[in-house]
Scaffold this motif. Structure first.
Motif, PDB file in Angstrom:
ATOM      1  N   ASN A 100       3.157   5.116  -0.043  1.00  0.00           N
ATOM      2  CA  ASN A 100       3.091   6.352  -0.809  1.00  0.00           C
ATOM      3  C   ASN A 100       4.076   7.429  -0.361  1.00  0.00           C
ATOM      4  OD1 ASN A 100       1.116   5.500  -2.586  1.00  0.00           O
ATOM      5  ND2 ASN A 100      -0.550   6.152  -1.259  1.00  0.00           N
ATOM      6  N   TRP A 101       4.753   7.221   0.756  1.00  0.00           N
ATOM      7  CA  TRP A 101       5.654   8.242   1.289  1.00  0.00           C
ATOM      8  C   TRP A 101       7.038   7.683   1.561  1.00  0.00           C
ATOM      9  CZ3 TRP A 101       4.161  13.167   1.229  1.00  0.00           C
ATOM     10  CH2 TRP A 101       2.798  13.418   1.106  1.00  0.00           C
ATOM     11  N   CYS A 102       8.044   8.499   1.329  1.00  0.00           N
ATOM     12  CA  CYS A 102       9.422   8.173   1.699  1.00  0.00           C
ATOM     13  C   CYS A 102       9.601   8.648   3.140  1.00  0.00           C
ATOM     14  CB  CYS A 102      10.397   8.885   0.770  1.00  0.00           C
ATOM     15  SG  CYS A 102      12.119   8.767   1.302  1.00  0.00           S
ATOM     16  N   SER A 103       9.806   7.710   4.033  1.00  0.00           N
ATOM     17  CA  SER A 103       9.897   8.066   5.453  1.00  0.00           C
ATOM     18  C   SER A 103      11.121   8.921   5.770  1.00  0.00           C
ATOM     19  CB  SER A 103       9.896   6.806   6.318  1.00  0.00           C
ATOM     20  OG  SER A 103      11.026   6.015   6.024  1.00  0.00           O
ATOM     21  N   LEU A 104      12.180   8.804   4.992  1.00  0.00           N
ATOM     22  CA  LEU A 104      13.389   9.577   5.247  1.00  0.00           C
ATOM     23  C   LEU A 104      13.207  11.050   4.866  1.00  0.00           C
ATOM     24  CD1 LEU A 104      16.397   9.721   6.057  1.00  0.00           C
ATOM     25  CD2 LEU A 104      16.944   9.115   3.689  1.00  0.00           C
ATOM     26  N   THR A 105      12.622  11.288   3.711  1.00  0.00           N
ATOM     27  CA  THR A 105      12.577  12.650   3.172  1.00  0.00           C
ATOM     28  C   THR A 105      11.249  13.361   3.386  1.00  0.00           C
ATOM     29  OG1 THR A 105      11.835  11.853   1.020  1.00  0.00           O
ATOM     30  CG2 THR A 105      14.232  12.043   1.366  1.00  0.00           C
ATOM     31  N   GLY A 106      10.190  12.616   3.648  1.00  0.00           N
ATOM     32  CA  GLY A 106       8.877  13.220   3.819  1.00  0.00           C
ATOM     33  C   GLY A 106       8.196  13.605   2.520  1.00  0.00           C
ATOM     34  N   VAL A 107       8.739  13.173   1.387  1.00  0.00           N
ATOM     35  CA  VAL A 107       8.083  13.406   0.101  1.00  0.00           C
ATOM     36  C   VAL A 107       7.493  12.086  -0.383  1.00  0.00           C
ATOM     37  CG1 VAL A 107       9.629  15.329  -0.459  1.00  0.00           C
ATOM     38  CG2 VAL A 107      10.167  13.038  -1.309  1.00  0.00           C
ATOM     39  N   HIS A 108       6.753  12.147  -1.463  1.00  0.00           N
ATOM     40  CA  HIS A 108       6.144  10.929  -1.993  1.00  0.00           C
ATOM     41  C   HIS A 108       7.211   9.919  -2.418  1.00  0.00           C
ATOM     42  CE1 HIS A 108       1.982  12.201  -1.946  1.00  0.00           C
ATOM     43  NE2 HIS A 108       2.351  13.367  -2.448  1.00  0.00           N
ATOM     44  N   SER A 109       6.806   8.673  -2.464  1.00  0.00           N
ATOM     45  CA  SER A 109       7.702   7.578  -2.835  1.00  0.00           C
ATOM     46  C   SER A 109       7.710   7.359  -4.342  1.00  0.00           C
ATOM     47  CB  SER A 109       7.226   6.284  -2.159  1.00  0.00           C
ATOM     48  OG  SER A 109       5.974   5.909  -2.706  1.00  0.00           O
ATOM     49  N   ARG A 110       8.610   6.522  -4.781  1.00  0.00           N
ATOM     50  CA  ARG A 110       8.662   6.133  -6.192  1.00  0.00           C
ATOM     51  C   ARG A 110       7.376   5.396  -6.570  1.00  0.00           C
ATOM     52  NH1 ARG A 110      12.461   5.137 -10.442  1.00  0.00           N
ATOM     53  NH2 ARG A 110      11.125   4.490 -12.153  1.00  0.00           N
ATOM     54  N   ALA A 111       6.845   4.579  -5.664  1.00  0.00           N
ATOM     55  CA  ALA A 111       5.601   3.853  -5.945  1.00  0.00           C
ATOM     56  C   ALA A 111       4.461   4.837  -6.201  1.00  0.00           C
ATOM     57  CB  ALA A 111       5.251   2.916  -4.790  1.00  0.00           C
ATOM     58  N   TYR A 112       4.380   5.891  -5.412  1.00  0.00           N
ATOM     59  CA  TYR A 112       3.355   6.904  -5.625  1.00  0.00           C
ATOM     60  C   TYR A 112       3.562   7.567  -6.984  1.00  0.00           C
ATOM     61  CZ  TYR A 112       0.444  11.029  -4.972  1.00  0.00           C
ATOM     62  OH  TYR A 112      -0.502  12.011  -5.124  1.00  0.00           O
ATOM     63  N   PHE A 113       4.797   7.932  -7.279  1.00  0.00           N
ATOM     64  CA  PHE A 113       5.126   8.558  -8.564  1.00  0.00           C
ATOM     65  C   PHE A 113       4.690   7.668  -9.721  1.00  0.00           C
ATOM     66  CE2 PHE A 113       8.046   8.679 -12.143  1.00  0.00           C
ATOM     67  CZ  PHE A 113       7.909   9.994 -12.560  1.00  0.00           C
ATOM     68  N   ASP A 114       5.051   6.380  -9.640  1.00  0.00           N
ATOM     69  CA  ASP A 114       4.720   5.441 -10.719  1.00  0.00           C
ATOM     70  C   ASP A 114       3.219   5.304 -10.926  1.00  0.00           C
ATOM     71  OD1 ASP A 114       7.398   4.956 -11.285  1.00  0.00           O
ATOM     72  OD2 ASP A 114       7.482   3.134 -10.068  1.00  0.00           O
ATOM     73  N   ALA A 115       2.444   5.436  -9.866  1.00  0.00           N
ATOM     74  CA  ALA A 115       0.988   5.333  -9.971  1.00  0.00           C
ATOM     75  C   ALA A 115       0.345   6.664 -10.377  1.00  0.00           C
ATOM     76  CB  ALA A 115       0.394   4.852  -8.648  1.00  0.00           C
ATOM     77  N   GLN A 116       0.892   7.769  -9.896  1.00  0.00           N
ATOM     78  CA  GLN A 116       0.231   9.068 -10.074  1.00  0.00           C
ATOM     79  C   GLN A 116       0.600   9.790 -11.364  1.00  0.00           C
ATOM     80  OE1 GLN A 116      -2.211  10.074  -8.156  1.00  0.00           O
ATOM     81  NE2 GLN A 116      -2.500  11.973  -9.267  1.00  0.00           N
ATOM     82  N   LEU A 117       1.833   9.687 -11.837  1.00  0.00           N
ATOM     83  CA  LEU A 117       2.203  10.454 -13.031  1.00  0.00           C
ATOM     84  C   LEU A 117       1.372  10.053 -14.254  1.00  0.00           C
ATOM     85  CD1 LEU A 117       3.819  12.773 -14.144  1.00  0.00           C
ATOM     86  CD2 LEU A 117       5.623  11.144 -14.751  1.00  0.00           C
ATOM     87  N   PRO A 118       1.080   8.773 -14.483  1.00  0.00           N
ATOM     88  CA  PRO A 118       0.209   8.463 -15.633  1.00  0.00           C
ATOM     89  C   PRO A 118      -1.153   9.161 -15.540  1.00  0.00           C
ATOM     90  CG  PRO A 118       1.246   6.466 -14.836  1.00  0.00           C
ATOM     91  CD  PRO A 118       1.569   7.554 -13.847  1.00  0.00           C
ATOM     92  N   ARG A 119      -1.676   9.303 -14.340  1.00  0.00           N
ATOM     93  CA  ARG A 119      -2.950  10.019 -14.145  1.00  0.00           C
ATOM     94  C   ARG A 119      -2.794  11.503 -14.479  1.00  0.00           C
ATOM     95  NH1 ARG A 119      -3.243   7.177  -8.608  1.00  0.00           N
ATOM     96  NH2 ARG A 119      -4.131   5.174  -9.188  1.00  0.00           N
ATOM     97  N   GLU A 120      -1.670  12.070 -14.043  1.00  0.00           N
ATOM     98  CA  GLU A 120      -1.421  13.490 -14.326  1.00  0.00           C
ATOM     99  C   GLU A 120      -1.289  13.722 -15.834  1.00  0.00           C
ATOM    100  OE1 GLU A 120      -1.579  15.897 -12.206  1.00  0.00           O
ATOM    101  OE2 GLU A 120      -0.959  15.143 -10.240  1.00  0.00           O
ATOM    102  N   ILE A 121      -0.603  12.815 -16.528  1.00  0.00           N
ATOM    103  CA  ILE A 121      -0.451  12.945 -17.981  1.00  0.00           C
ATOM    104  C   ILE A 121      -1.809  12.835 -18.658  1.00  0.00           C
ATOM    105  CG2 ILE A 121       0.466  11.812 -20.051  1.00  0.00           C
ATOM    106  CD1 ILE A 121       3.008  11.188 -18.399  1.00  0.00           C
ATOM    107  N   ALA A 122      -2.617  11.856 -18.261  1.00  0.00           N
ATOM    108  CA  ALA A 122      -3.943  11.672 -18.854  1.00  0.00           C
ATOM    109  C   ALA A 122      -4.820  12.905 -18.637  1.00  0.00           C
ATOM    110  CB  ALA A 122      -4.613  10.427 -18.273  1.00  0.00           C
TER     111      ALA A 122
END
Length: 186
Positions: free
Chosen positions: A25-47
């Motif tokens: 769920n996290w990008c170790s380089l940048t300290g922000v969420h990963s693409r995998a987290y984005f792909d899982a979470q944005l559909p929930r946010e839209i819903a």
């Protein structure tokens, strides 16, 4: 003894699974969420946005001239630039917002319950803070970078993740040739 051993193995397994999920769920380089987290979470946010009839705004952010940083100053300086962006973004978005690395030097800021004027204020704060950040290159030079931003608010009708991201992407593409440090609303 067998029951205790099973309990220990179960606890260890749960901890390992939790740690693995955290890494995903996290990008170790940048300290922000990963693409995998984005792909899982944005559909929930839209819903949730649809269910509550609340606005949802996203921004696709590109670090201006990032390829040049890597070519001119080397990939370690590029990594420093990515880390600097992650730090600036985390410090300048609101507690309800979240940031994910979309790919390479592109990031997405997801702003639930946020209309376009409010999103622009958040994103301008991120742009200004990042432009003011000094990034030290491998050879000791003090560098700075800017951000181009494409912004899209969820339409009033149901919209897929791909449609929403594409609108932000099209806005970003529209300004990329006009110079650095710009923002475009979809």
């Amino acid at each position: 003894a067998t029951e205790r051993l099973v309990e220990m193995i179960t606890l260890k397994s749960r901890r390992l699974i939790s740690e693995a999920q955290e890494k995903v769920n996290w990008c170790s380089l940048t300290g922000v969420h990963s693409r995998a987290y984005f792909d899982a979470q944005l559909p929930r946010e839209i819903a949730e946005s649809l269910e509550r009839s609340r606005p949802l705004t996203i921004a696709l952010i590109d670090i201006d001239g990032f390829g040049r940083y890597n070519k001119t100053h080397g990939w370690p300086t590029g990594d420093r630039t990515l880390r600097a962006f992650g730090s600036v973004a985390r410090a300048n978005v609101r507690a309800t917002d979240w940031v994910a690395r979309f790919g390479g030097d592109e990031f997405i800021v997801v702003m639930p319950d946020t209309d376009l004027p409010s999103a622009v204020q958040v994103l301008e704060r991120v742009q200004h803070a990042f432009a003011a950040t000094s990034i030290e290159s491998m050879d000791g030079q003090q560098l700075s970078a800017t951000l181009s931003v494409g912004v899209a608010q969820r339409a009033g009708t149901p919209e897929s993740v791909e449609q929403l991201v594409n609108r932000a992407s099209e806005a970003l593409k529209a300004i990329k040739g006009q110079g650095p440090n710009r923002m475009q609303l979809a």
